[in-house]
Write an enzyme that holds these catalytic residues in place. Structure first.
Site, PDB file in Angstrom:
ATOM      1  N   SER A  90      -9.826  -0.369   1.294  1.00 23.58           N
ATOM      2  CA  SER A  90     -11.269  -1.656   1.288  1.00 23.58           C
ATOM      3  C   SER A  90     -10.616  -2.739   0.825  1.00 23.58           C
ATOM      4  O   SER A  90     -11.737  -4.002   0.435  1.00 23.58           O
ATOM      5  CB  SER A  90     -12.428  -1.010   0.715  1.00 23.58           C
ATOM      6  OG  SER A  90     -12.931   0.509   0.841  1.00 23.58           O
TER       7      SER A  90
ATOM      8  N   GLY B  51     -14.142  -1.641  -6.484  1.00 24.38           N
ATOM      9  CA  GLY B  51     -14.726  -1.161  -6.308  1.00 24.38           C
ATOM     10  C   GLY B  51     -15.257   0.128  -5.424  1.00 24.38           C
ATOM     11  O   GLY B  51     -15.799   0.136  -5.262  1.00 24.38           O
ATOM     12  N   GLY B  52     -13.782   0.715  -4.966  1.00 23.37           N
ATOM     13  CA  GLY B  52     -13.930   1.719  -3.920  1.00 23.37           C
ATOM     14  C   GLY B  52     -15.139   0.872  -2.661  1.00 23.37           C
ATOM     15  O   GLY B  52     -14.492  -0.338  -2.077  1.00 23.37           O
TER      16      GLY B  52
ATOM     17  N   ASP C 288      -7.754   8.759   0.756  1.00 23.20           N
ATOM     18  CA  ASP C 288      -8.494   7.489   1.308  1.00 23.20           C
ATOM     19  C   ASP C 288      -7.934   7.968   2.964  1.00 23.20           C
ATOM     20  O   ASP C 288      -7.976   6.824   3.670  1.00 23.20           O
ATOM     21  CB  ASP C 288      -7.626   6.247   0.984  1.00 23.20           C
ATOM     22  CG  ASP C 288      -8.635   5.554  -0.265  1.00 23.20           C
ATOM     23  OD1 ASP C 288      -9.386   6.120  -0.596  1.00 23.20           O
ATOM     24  OD2 ASP C 288      -8.035   4.518  -0.836  1.00 23.20           O
TER      25      ASP C 288
ATOM     26  N   ARG D 171       0.637  -1.355   0.558  1.00 21.60           N
ATOM     27  CA  ARG D 171       0.264  -0.216   0.119  1.00 21.60           C
ATOM     28  C   ARG D 171       0.889   1.162  -0.114  1.00 21.60           C
ATOM     29  O   ARG D 171       1.935   1.408   0.632  1.00 21.60           O
ATOM     30  CB  ARG D 171      -1.392  -0.062   1.372  1.00 21.60           C
ATOM     31  CG  ARG D 171      -1.919   1.566   1.565  1.00 21.60           C
ATOM     32  CD  ARG D 171      -2.838   0.644   0.534  1.00 21.60           C
ATOM     33  NE  ARG D 171      -3.993   1.819   0.694  1.00 21.60           N
ATOM     34  CZ  ARG D 171      -5.029   2.376   0.272  1.00 21.60           C
ATOM     35  NH1 ARG D 171      -4.737   2.730  -1.254  1.00 21.60           N
ATOM     36  NH2 ARG D 171      -5.509   2.817   0.811  1.00 21.60           N
TER      37      ARG D 171
ATOM     38  N   THR E 119      -4.497  -0.307  -7.242  1.00 20.97           N
ATOM     39  CA  THR E 119      -5.329   0.345  -7.510  1.00 20.97           C
ATOM     40  C   THR E 119      -4.865   1.933  -7.372  1.00 20.97           C
ATOM     41  O   THR E 119      -3.403   2.055  -6.606  1.00 20.97           O
ATOM     42  CB  THR E 119      -6.212   0.584  -5.891  1.00 20.97           C
ATOM     43  OG1 THR E 119      -7.176   1.735  -6.297  1.00 20.97           O
ATOM     44  CG2 THR E 119      -5.821   1.251  -4.695  1.00 20.97           C
ATOM     45  N   LEU E 120      -4.844   3.113  -8.194  1.00 17.89           N
ATOM     46  CA  LEU E 120      -4.590   4.298  -8.775  1.00 17.89           C
ATOM     47  C   LEU E 120      -5.288   5.123  -7.688  1.00 17.89           C
ATOM     48  O   LEU E 120      -5.705   6.298  -7.457  1.00 17.89           O
ATOM     49  CB  LEU E 120      -4.275   4.411 -10.193  1.00 17.89           C
ATOM     50  CG  LEU E 120      -3.048   4.167 -10.636  1.00 17.89           C
ATOM     51  CD1 LEU E 120      -3.364   4.785 -12.602  1.00 17.89           C
ATOM     52  CD2 LEU E 120      -2.161   5.219  -9.855  1.00 17.89           C
ATOM     53  N   ASN E 121      -6.388   4.323  -6.512  1.00 15.20           N
ATOM     54  CA  ASN E 121      -7.586   4.703  -6.123  1.00 15.20           C
ATOM     55  C   ASN E 121      -8.710   5.323  -7.130  1.00 15.20           C
ATOM     56  O   ASN E 121      -9.679   4.622  -7.378  1.00 15.20           O
ATOM     57  CB  ASN E 121      -7.492   6.286  -4.825  1.00 15.20           C
ATOM     58  CG  ASN E 121      -8.095   6.287  -4.281  1.00 15.20           C
ATOM     59  OD1 ASN E 121      -8.883   5.228  -3.937  1.00 15.20           O
ATOM     60  ND2 ASN E 121      -8.482   7.416  -3.621  1.00 15.20           N
TER      61      ASN E 121
ATOM     62  N   THR F 244     -10.102   0.159  -9.266  1.00 11.19           N
ATOM     63  CA  THR F 244      -8.559  -0.493  -8.502  1.00 11.19           C
ATOM     64  C   THR F 244      -9.024  -1.535  -9.472  1.00 11.19           C
ATOM     65  O   THR F 244     -10.215  -1.672 -10.394  1.00 11.19           O
ATOM     66  CB  THR F 244      -9.192  -0.896  -7.293  1.00 11.19           C
ATOM     67  OG1 THR F 244      -9.683   0.326  -6.308  1.00 11.19           O
ATOM     68  CG2 THR F 244      -8.671  -1.999  -6.583  1.00 11.19           C
TER      69      THR F 244
END
Length: 569
Positions: free
Chosen positions: A452, A472-473, A422, A105, A398-400, A380
């Site tokens: 998440s 999917g956040g 985030d 992360r 992810t890149l967010n 993501t």
């Protein structure tokens, strides 16, 4: 019935049974033959990247080798979320049952602070944590892939990066969906990248156009030849820092050198005799998933059925309580004491559900985080891979936001993330996914932001059963939760479980989001009469999963909501 009639009836019955049996066998064999993979499988967000992973498996690479190759290939082919400028999580299970997780992360820069997105009046500055150079955390993807390969890889590092270089330099045909996404993002990309020409075209993108990314190919060559140092040091690191400084961002050369991914002990839980292996904090997904499964386990979901009113009501009430807990208690465990053991105590989750009544919806305003004794107060992408030895990898990265911050590193040709969003910019103020955070997820130097992402592996009787995850956040957790239930409780095959319509509740805002036609009219009416506010919208999640069937072959589930592809051999 006389004897002649009886013989005639029995004769017809035998013929019927014979043809029914033949039809059943033929259907089973047909299904197995068309999707029967014994040696390995890759399921990911883009067909070219899936094929790269499959070729690595065929060359003798293991699941981790294939994962590294897929990660870099997705950087090229899936710029919405595939990345070297972001980060993620990996859950690993060897063919012999060894489990491990890798946290790659992103981290806040050393110069970051808890009020960095607030104005002089203490209000959140709109967009600063989303589309500026200060929105980016220190990227972790390259270090994560390097560490995973160093611990578990079999093939040479250069062999795993080269396919992505070839895709970037030679180009690849884009799909209709990617063309639409590029056209959607082009105005913002052009605005945020003066003097650059990445992912832009004089005319609109069309299905079948060839996308070439020469600067990205050069960056990947640095990573191929120098490993981790090809990104966190040298020319690429200089380009990153130069780009960040051009927009008054915070990431420095020292931040890049100091970044390291972390091996963490997997979270283990049980659900109806299945072993759930998932990601610990700073992923909130693993804890939340196990809480949700504990919350519904005692109820007869199989008898109630898929997306029945009872099933949906129970799951929504569980989700409401779990997301309230997420808001208060979850964050980076290196900075904040996350009460994982307390949150995963069955008695605790039973107590949380005790305020639930079948008569009406529980207003989220009445649901606070649970009290724990002694405790102080996305775009993501996901891919699932298994090799011929049964080694399994579940990775979410992810890149967010879609295309991250939409800001490219000049000269290096890759996108920066906007993961700083985030964090909780201010307690009680929602992020881009509507998630509300508190002190546990406040911004601090070198801290990892809460996520998440929920990469997960499931065992049955000590053997591999399922590999699952999704982008999917905020909806990641509930999408994985429902996919697992679809297989275990509702007896769906892997593709059905992935394709089935989904719903989502996250405490705040107090609405039940559903996909189009996810609930029939009767179910929806019954729930609305009990006070549930239901909002029908777009798609929820893009699950990519693999099931080990009772016959011993691998069955893939590639989400039809995207360009997701399953390949095997």
């Amino acid at each position: 019935m006389n004897p002649i009639q009886l013989r005639y009836f029995l004769h017809i019955l035998l013929i019927s049974v014979f043809f029914a049996s033949a039809s059943c066998v033929q259907g089973t064999l047909g299904k197995n033959n068309s999707d029967e993979y014994h040696n390995g499988m890759v399921v990911c967000a883009y067909p070219d990247a899936a094929n790269v992973g499959l070729e690595i498996l065929k060359k003798g690479g293991n699941a981790v080798d294939a994962a590294v190759a897929v990660q870099f290939a997705l950087t090229v082919t899936h710029p919405q979320a595939g990345n070297i400028g972001g980060g993620g999580f990996m859950v690993y299970r060897s063919g012999k049952g060894e489990v491990n997780t890798l946290d790659f992360r992103e981290k806040a820069p050393a110069a970051a602070g808890q009020d960095m997105y607030l104005d002089s009046a203490g209000n959140v500055i709109p967009g600063k944590s989303l589309s500026t150079h200060s929105a980016s955390g220190v990227p972790g993807s390259v270090d994560g892939m390097f560490e995973a390969h160093r611990k578990y890889g079999r093939l040479k590092w250069s062999e795993l990066v080269q396919p992505a270089i070839d895709l970037a330099r030679n180009g690849f045909k884009i799909t209709k969906r990617l063309a639409a996404d590029l056209n959607w993002a082009s105005k913002e990309i052009k605005k945020l990248n003066p003097g650059k020409n990445y992912l832009l075209k004089d005319t609109t993108w069309q299905e079948g156009d060839i996308l070439v990314q020469e600067d990205l190919a050069k960056t990947l060559e640095q990573i191929r030849d120098k490993g981790r140092d090809g990104f966190y040091d040298g020319v690429v690191a200089d380009e990153i820092v130069s780009e960040i400084q051009s927009g008054a961002g915070l990431i420095t050369k020292q931040d890049l050198k100091n970044y390291h991914s972390v091996w963490r002990k997997a979270l283990i839980g049980q659900y109806r005799g299945y072993k759930i292996i998932t990601m610990p904090p700073p992923s909130s997904g693993g804890v939340a998933l196990l809480q949700l499964l504990q919350s519904v386990e005692k109820y007869p979901l199989t008898r109630w059925g898929f997306n029945s009113d009872s099933t949906v009501q129970l799951c929504v009430e569980a989700e409401r309580r779990v997301y309230a807990d997420r808001s208060k208690y979850q964050g980076d465990p290196d900075f904040f004491k996350v009460p994982v053991d307390s949150l995963l105590r069955p008695k605790y989750n039973t107590m949380r559900m005790s305020s639930f009544t079948w008569d009406k919806a529980t207003p989220s305003s009445d649901v606070l985080s649970g009290k724990i004794s002694g405790y102080e107060s996305d775009q993501t992408t996901h891919y699932s891979i298994v090799d011929r030895d049964g080694n399994a990898v579940s990775i979410t990265t992810t890149l967010n936001g879609s295309f991250g911050s939409k800001i490219f590193v000049k000269g290096a040709g890759f996108l920066l993330n906007n993961e700083m969003d985030d964090f909780s910019s201010k307690p009680g103020v929602p992020n881009m996914f509507g998630l509300v955070g508190g002190k546990a997820n406040s911004i601090q130097p070198n801290k990892r932001m809460l996520s998440s992402m929920t990469p997960t592996i499931v065992e049955k009787d000590g053997k591999l059963f399922m590999i699952v995850g999704t982008p999917g956040g905020a909806t990641i957790i509930t999408s994985v939760f429902q996919t697992i239930m679809n297989v275990i409780d509702f007896k769906q095959d892997m593709q059905q479980a992935v394709a089935s319509k989904r719903f989502h509740h996250q405490w705040l805002p107090d609405v039940v989001n559903i996909e189009h036609n996810a609930l029939d009219t009767t179910v929806r009416t019954r729930l609305e009469q009990k006070g549930y506010k239901i909002v029908e919208g777009g798609t929820i999640g893009r699950v990519d999963a693999i099931l080990k069937t009772q016959w011993g072959y691998y069955e893939g589930g590639a989400d039809p909501r995207g360009d997701d592809t399953k390949v095997g051999w």
